[in-house]
Write an enzyme that holds these catalytic residues in place. Structure first.
Site, PDB file in Angstrom:
ATOM      1  N   GLU A 199      52.529 -42.781  -9.301  1.00  0.00           N
ATOM      2  CA  GLU A 199      51.821 -43.626 -10.285  1.00  0.00           C
ATOM      3  C   GLU A 199      51.792 -42.926 -11.657  1.00  0.00           C
ATOM      4  O   GLU A 199      52.042 -43.553 -12.683  1.00  0.00           O
ATOM      5  CB  GLU A 199      50.407 -43.860  -9.744  1.00  0.00           C
ATOM      6  CG  GLU A 199      49.470 -44.643 -10.620  1.00  0.00           C
ATOM      7  CD  GLU A 199      48.055 -44.649 -10.010  1.00  0.00           C
ATOM      8  OE1 GLU A 199      47.912 -44.943  -8.810  1.00  0.00           O
ATOM      9  OE2 GLU A 199      47.099 -44.339 -10.741  1.00  0.00           O
ATOM     10  N   VAL A 236      32.499 -41.950  -0.944  1.00  0.00           N
ATOM     11  CA  VAL A 236      31.750 -41.117  -1.887  1.00  0.00           C
ATOM     12  C   VAL A 236      32.732 -40.239  -2.655  1.00  0.00           C
ATOM     13  O   VAL A 236      33.919 -40.172  -2.325  1.00  0.00           O
ATOM     14  CB  VAL A 236      30.681 -40.244  -1.171  1.00  0.00           C
ATOM     15  CG1 VAL A 236      29.680 -41.125  -0.446  1.00  0.00           C
ATOM     16  CG2 VAL A 236      31.319 -39.258  -0.215  1.00  0.00           C
ATOM     17  N   HIS A 241      51.511 -41.158  -3.602  1.00  0.00           N
ATOM     18  CA  HIS A 241      51.405 -42.451  -4.293  1.00  0.00           C
ATOM     19  C   HIS A 241      50.863 -42.224  -5.703  1.00  0.00           C
ATOM     20  O   HIS A 241      51.392 -42.747  -6.688  1.00  0.00           O
ATOM     21  CB  HIS A 241      50.484 -43.391  -3.494  1.00  0.00           C
ATOM     22  CG  HIS A 241      49.987 -44.568  -4.271  1.00  0.00           C
ATOM     23  ND1 HIS A 241      48.986 -44.467  -5.215  1.00  0.00           N
ATOM     24  CD2 HIS A 241      50.367 -45.867  -4.274  1.00  0.00           C
ATOM     25  CE1 HIS A 241      48.773 -45.645  -5.757  1.00  0.00           C
ATOM     26  NE2 HIS A 241      49.598 -46.518  -5.201  1.00  0.00           N
ATOM     27  N   ASN A 242      49.801 -41.444  -5.806  1.00  0.00           N
ATOM     28  CA  ASN A 242      49.201 -41.215  -7.118  1.00  0.00           C
ATOM     29  C   ASN A 242      50.133 -40.424  -8.034  1.00  0.00           C
ATOM     30  O   ASN A 242      50.202 -40.693  -9.229  1.00  0.00           O
ATOM     31  CB  ASN A 242      47.870 -40.479  -6.965  1.00  0.00           C
ATOM     32  CG  ASN A 242      46.770 -41.391  -6.478  1.00  0.00           C
ATOM     33  OD1 ASN A 242      47.034 -42.408  -5.847  1.00  0.00           O
ATOM     34  ND2 ASN A 242      45.531 -41.044  -6.747  1.00  0.00           N
ATOM     35  N   SER A 297      44.181 -47.539  -2.027  1.00  0.00           N
ATOM     36  CA  SER A 297      44.632 -47.715  -3.413  1.00  0.00           C
ATOM     37  C   SER A 297      44.485 -49.151  -3.863  1.00  0.00           C
ATOM     38  O   SER A 297      44.589 -50.073  -3.068  1.00  0.00           O
ATOM     39  CB  SER A 297      46.096 -47.307  -3.569  1.00  0.00           C
ATOM     40  OG  SER A 297      46.499 -47.561  -4.908  1.00  0.00           O
ATOM     41  N   ALA A 308      29.269 -47.031  -4.880  1.00  0.00           N
ATOM     42  CA  ALA A 308      29.772 -47.082  -6.256  1.00  0.00           C
ATOM     43  C   ALA A 308      30.818 -48.200  -6.294  1.00  0.00           C
ATOM     44  O   ALA A 308      30.881 -49.029  -5.387  1.00  0.00           O
ATOM     45  CB  ALA A 308      30.352 -45.727  -6.653  1.00  0.00           C
ATOM     46  N   LYS A 321      48.745 -40.829   0.182  1.00  0.00           N
ATOM     47  CA  LYS A 321      48.021 -41.394  -0.969  1.00  0.00           C
ATOM     48  C   LYS A 321      48.183 -40.468  -2.189  1.00  0.00           C
ATOM     49  O   LYS A 321      48.318 -40.931  -3.326  1.00  0.00           O
ATOM     50  CB  LYS A 321      46.536 -41.575  -0.623  1.00  0.00           C
ATOM     51  CG  LYS A 321      45.641 -41.980  -1.806  1.00  0.00           C
ATOM     52  CD  LYS A 321      46.028 -43.319  -2.375  1.00  0.00           C
ATOM     53  CE  LYS A 321      45.140 -43.940  -3.408  1.00  0.00           C
ATOM     54  NZ  LYS A 321      44.344 -43.186  -4.317  1.00  0.00           N
ATOM     55  N   ARG A 357      50.139 -35.695 -20.027  1.00  0.00           N
ATOM     56  CA  ARG A 357      48.696 -35.954 -20.151  1.00  0.00           C
ATOM     57  C   ARG A 357      47.986 -34.720 -20.692  1.00  0.00           C
ATOM     58  O   ARG A 357      47.087 -34.820 -21.532  1.00  0.00           O
ATOM     59  CB  ARG A 357      48.096 -36.333 -18.796  1.00  0.00           C
ATOM     60  CG  ARG A 357      48.529 -37.685 -18.301  1.00  0.00           C
ATOM     61  CD  ARG A 357      47.607 -38.179 -17.202  1.00  0.00           C
ATOM     62  NE  ARG A 357      48.188 -39.312 -16.504  1.00  0.00           N
ATOM     63  CZ  ARG A 357      47.522 -40.095 -15.658  1.00  0.00           C
ATOM     64  NH1 ARG A 357      46.257 -39.863 -15.405  1.00  0.00           N
ATOM     65  NH2 ARG A 357      48.107 -41.105 -15.057  1.00  0.00           N
TER      66      ARG A 357
HETATM   67  P1  NBP Z   1      32.665 -42.040  -7.203  1.00  0.00           P
HETATM   68  O1  NBP Z   1      33.846 -41.204  -6.911  1.00  0.00           O
HETATM   69  O2  NBP Z   1      32.183 -42.122  -8.590  1.00  0.00           O
HETATM   70  O3  NBP Z   1      31.456 -41.525  -6.270  1.00  0.00           O
HETATM   71  C1  NBP Z   1      30.166 -42.071  -6.399  1.00  0.00           C
HETATM   72  C2  NBP Z   1      29.501 -42.225  -5.039  1.00  0.00           C
HETATM   73  O4  NBP Z   1      29.425 -40.958  -4.378  1.00  0.00           O
HETATM   74  C3  NBP Z   1      28.081 -42.734  -5.170  1.00  0.00           C
HETATM   75  O5  NBP Z   1      27.810 -43.622  -4.120  1.00  0.00           O
HETATM   76  C4  NBP Z   1      27.263 -41.465  -5.042  1.00  0.00           C
HETATM   77  O6  NBP Z   1      25.946 -41.656  -4.632  1.00  0.00           O
HETATM   78  C5  NBP Z   1      28.062 -40.750  -3.995  1.00  0.00           C
HETATM   79  N1  NBP Z   1      27.752 -39.323  -3.869  1.00  0.00           N
HETATM   80  C6  NBP Z   1      27.952 -38.291  -4.699  1.00  0.00           C
HETATM   81 BR1  NBP Z   1      28.668 -38.442  -6.383  1.00  0.00          BR
HETATM   82  N2  NBP Z   1      27.539 -37.118  -4.237  1.00  0.00           N
HETATM   83  C7  NBP Z   1      27.014 -37.405  -3.024  1.00  0.00           C
HETATM   84  C8  NBP Z   1      26.419 -36.616  -2.037  1.00  0.00           C
HETATM   85  N3  NBP Z   1      26.308 -35.288  -2.177  1.00  0.00           N
HETATM   86  N4  NBP Z   1      25.967 -37.224  -0.935  1.00  0.00           N
HETATM   87  C9  NBP Z   1      26.089 -38.552  -0.769  1.00  0.00           C
HETATM   88  N5  NBP Z   1      26.676 -39.373  -1.677  1.00  0.00           N
HETATM   89  C10 NBP Z   1      27.130 -38.796  -2.796  1.00  0.00           C
HETATM   90  O7  NBP Z   1      32.870 -43.543  -6.642  1.00  0.00           O
HETATM   91  P2  NBP Z   1      34.153 -44.496  -6.666  1.00  0.00           P
HETATM   92  O8  NBP Z   1      34.793 -44.525  -8.010  1.00  0.00           O
HETATM   93  O9  NBP Z   1      33.707 -45.759  -6.053  1.00  0.00           O
HETATM   94  O10 NBP Z   1      35.179 -43.761  -5.699  1.00  0.00           O
HETATM   95  C11 NBP Z   1      34.885 -43.492  -4.346  1.00  0.00           C
HETATM   96  C12 NBP Z   1      36.057 -42.727  -3.760  1.00  0.00           C
HETATM   97  O11 NBP Z   1      37.230 -43.555  -3.820  1.00  0.00           O
HETATM   98  C13 NBP Z   1      36.431 -41.446  -4.515  1.00  0.00           C
HETATM   99  O12 NBP Z   1      36.924 -40.482  -3.634  1.00  0.00           O
HETATM  100  C14 NBP Z   1      37.540 -41.888  -5.443  1.00  0.00           C
HETATM  101  O13 NBP Z   1      38.386 -40.822  -5.829  1.00  0.00           O
HETATM  102  C15 NBP Z   1      38.267 -42.906  -4.566  1.00  0.00           C
HETATM  103  N6  NBP Z   1      39.020 -43.931  -5.281  1.00  0.00           N
HETATM  104  C16 NBP Z   1      38.529 -44.474  -6.420  1.00  0.00           C
HETATM  105  C17 NBP Z   1      39.252 -45.455  -7.084  1.00  0.00           C
HETATM  106  C18 NBP Z   1      38.720 -46.110  -8.328  1.00  0.00           C
HETATM  107  O14 NBP Z   1      39.460 -46.923  -8.923  1.00  0.00           O
HETATM  108  N7  NBP Z   1      37.484 -45.839  -8.735  1.00  0.00           N
HETATM  109  C19 NBP Z   1      40.485 -45.876  -6.557  1.00  0.00           C
HETATM  110  C20 NBP Z   1      40.946 -45.319  -5.367  1.00  0.00           C
HETATM  111  C21 NBP Z   1      40.201 -44.339  -4.741  1.00  0.00           C
HETATM  112  P3  NBP Z   1      24.767 -41.767  -5.728  1.00  0.00           P
HETATM  113  O15 NBP Z   1      24.758 -43.217  -6.153  1.00  0.00           O
HETATM  114  O16 NBP Z   1      23.560 -41.388  -4.979  1.00  0.00           O
HETATM  115  O17 NBP Z   1      25.100 -40.838  -6.860  1.00  0.00           O
END
Ligand code: NBP
Length: 478
Positions: A195, A77, A191-192, A134, A15, A188, A292
């Site tokens: 934030e 994930v 941190h959040n 982060s 993702a 982390k 919020r």
């Molecule tokens: P998401 O949190 O939206 O997760 C999507 C990913 O998880 C996809 O690759 C999806 O695969 C996979 N996934 C799921 Br949902 N269920 C699964 C399962 N049962 N088995 C295997 N894969 C699975 O993605 P993200 O926003 O890139 O965030 C990733 C992590 O980083 C999260 O923990 C998030 O909290 C953290 N984070 C995010 C940010 C941000 O700004 N977005 C910042 C800092 C940290 P699929 O494609 O097959 O559905």
């Protein structure tokens, strides 16, 4: 898809965060194997980056087999059950001493459970790192702040990759070994939480400026100017940019077109739960989380707005004075918010024997992450000078800022209260400041009440500490 073996690094979960981290890792000279549960993102991602040493796999077994040993497999994930599901699928495929890194926003206690699970596998113990990452999409691509927790030996094995991909400030990478087990994800989480506090404080400044009739462009100019001074930070910078942005269709500021209902994903609430468990006050973060929640109750607020009375805000203060006072209130409240978050980290770090180094944590937060700010240099310096500092507010630098700002801070909170403008984080921070600096609080009466109804006993000011007294209070006749 081209297959390639002996790759340096593996990433599962393509993702937004995963894709950008892979591009970052590959750009630092590492070859990367990638896998995603559903195959389409893998196909599309690899196809979108031809000529790069990124190799996609549709089978988890092939993905694992493509990695050099000890294998380094990072999970990006969705936090929660998905992390357990992927780990369970990986276990039969990995060998002893391979390293699994969870880079998502996992709850630290889940990380501790997974750490014990993998280390305790009877036939082949695996190494586990719970790493907070982060910086969002841009940070992941260009250099995030990384907060890894786990055994020091595993950190050594991961250090070259982490240091290569992390943001750099003054030539120093924004990553360090935080501590064992869940320490990285815990830091982390804090941190959040911080934030959340920073964002709410900025929104309260915005609310006051709005009530004073300032346009979004005027406010954008103020935030841009603040970004040149003591408040310089990523969040102030993006606030200035967001306020200046115009909607292409209507020409109106985009911010004015956005519905005032805030979302949240849970890390702020986790911080509050942990603070309650440790009896540490995080009232600014609490106010931010609750703000919020209240904002999300839009329908109820709309109904109440015509039934519950309050003043129609009119702020007559000269613009320059208002801006200067709000600046000081924001700066002082921010110091309190960080003081509370650091106090919680210190308390929990001691309880868990994590050996957290608050100076190092402040240092790695200076770049890559969402709360990055000039201000963190002063926090790092304060804890470097005095690692046992009881409260950030007492560090000489912050003490001086608070003493200088407190008058304006009071005026801002008083103005908001009299004008009916909710400033929960400004007021909670000020109340914390006033409570913390009070040699005497009304808790003597509280102890009397407790002793009255529950015989809980109390200490006396005229007797040695540790001696407990009970009064035979008069009976209450119903
Ligand atoms: P998401 O949190 O939206 O997760 C999507 C990913 O998880 C996809 O690759 C999806 O695969 C996979 N996934 C799921 Br949902 N269920 C699964 C399962 N049962 N088995 C295997 N894969 C699975 O993605 P993200 O926003 O890139 O965030 C990733 C992590 O980083 C999260 O923990 C998030 O909290 C953290 N984070 C995010 C940010 C941000 O700004 N977005 C910042 C800092 C940290 P699929 O494609 O097959 O559905």
């Amino acid at each position: 898809m081209p297959q390639h073996t002996d790759n340096d690094f593996g990433l599962i979960g393509l993702a937004v965060m995963g894709q950008n981290l892979v591009l970052n890792v590959e750009s630092r000279g590492f070859s990367v194997s990638v896998y995603n549960r559903s195959p389409e993102p893998t196909e599309a991602f690899v196809a979108a980056h031809p000529g790069r040493r990124i190799f996609g796999f549709h089978s988890l077994a092939d993905f694992v087999a493509s990695l050099s040993r000890p294998r380094r497999v990072m999970l990006m994930v969705k936090a929660g059950a998905a992390v357990d599901a992927v780990i369970a699928q990986l276990i039969p495929l990995l060998d002893a001493d391979d390293i699994v890194i969870d880079g998502g926003n996992s709850l630290y206690s889940d990380t501790e459970r997974r750490d014990a699970w993998l280390a305790g596998l009877p036939d082949k113990p695996l190494r586990f790192i719970g790493a907070g990452v982060s910086g969002g999409e841009e940070g992941a691509r260009k250099g995030p702040a990384i907060m890894p927790g786990g055994p020091a030996s595993t950190w050594d094995a991961m250090r070259p990759v982490f240091e290569a991909i992390a943001a750099k400030v003054d030539g120093q990478p924004c990553v360090a070994h935080i501590g064992p087990g869940g320490a990285g994800h815990y830091v982390k989480m804090i941190h959040n939480g911080i934030e959340y506090g920073d964002m709410q404080l900025i929104c309260e400044a915005y609310a006051l400026f709005q009530a004073a009739g300032m346009s979004c462009d005027e406010m954008a100019a103020v935030f841009a100017q603040w970004n040149q001074g003591a408040l310089q930070s990523y969040l102030i910078e993006i606030t200035a940019k967001a306020l200046a942005e115009r909607d292409a269709e209507s020409g109106r500021p985009v911010v004015e077109l956005i519905l005032d209902k805030a979302g949240q994903k849970g890390t702020g609430q986790w911080t509050l739960v942990n603070a309650a468990e440790n009896a540490v006050v995080v009232s600014t973060i609490n106010a931010a989380v609750e703000a919020r929640v209240l904002s999300s109750m839009k329908a109820q607020r709309l109904a109440a707005s015509s039934r519950l009375q309050g003043p129609n805000p009119t702020i007559g203060l000269a613009r320059a004075s208002l801006v200067a006072q709000v600046h000081d209130a924001l700066y002082a409240s921010k110091i309190v918010s960080y003081a509370q978050g650091l106090d919680l980290m210190r308390t929990m770090g001691q309880k868990k024997d994590w050996g957290l180094d608050l100076a190092v944590i402040a240092r790695i937060w200076r770049g890559g992450c969402i709360i990055r700010a000039r201000f963190l240099n002063h926090i790092a310096a304060a804890y470097q000078a005095d690692p046992a500092l009881a409260n950030l507010m007492l560090a000489p630098f912050f003490q001086e800022v608070l003493n200088r700002s407190q008058q304006a801070w009071r005026q801002v909170v008083a103005l908001a209260v009299t004008q009916g403008i909710a400033v929960p984080a400004f007021s909670a921070s000020l109340a914390y400041y006033d409570s913390y600096r009070s040699a005497h609080l009304p808790a003597n009466l509280l102890q009397a009440q407790r002793d009255f109804f529950g015989a809980h006993t109390y200490e006396r000011i005229d007797k040695p500490a540790g001696q407990w007294f009970h009064t035979a209070w008069p009976e209450v006749i119903e």
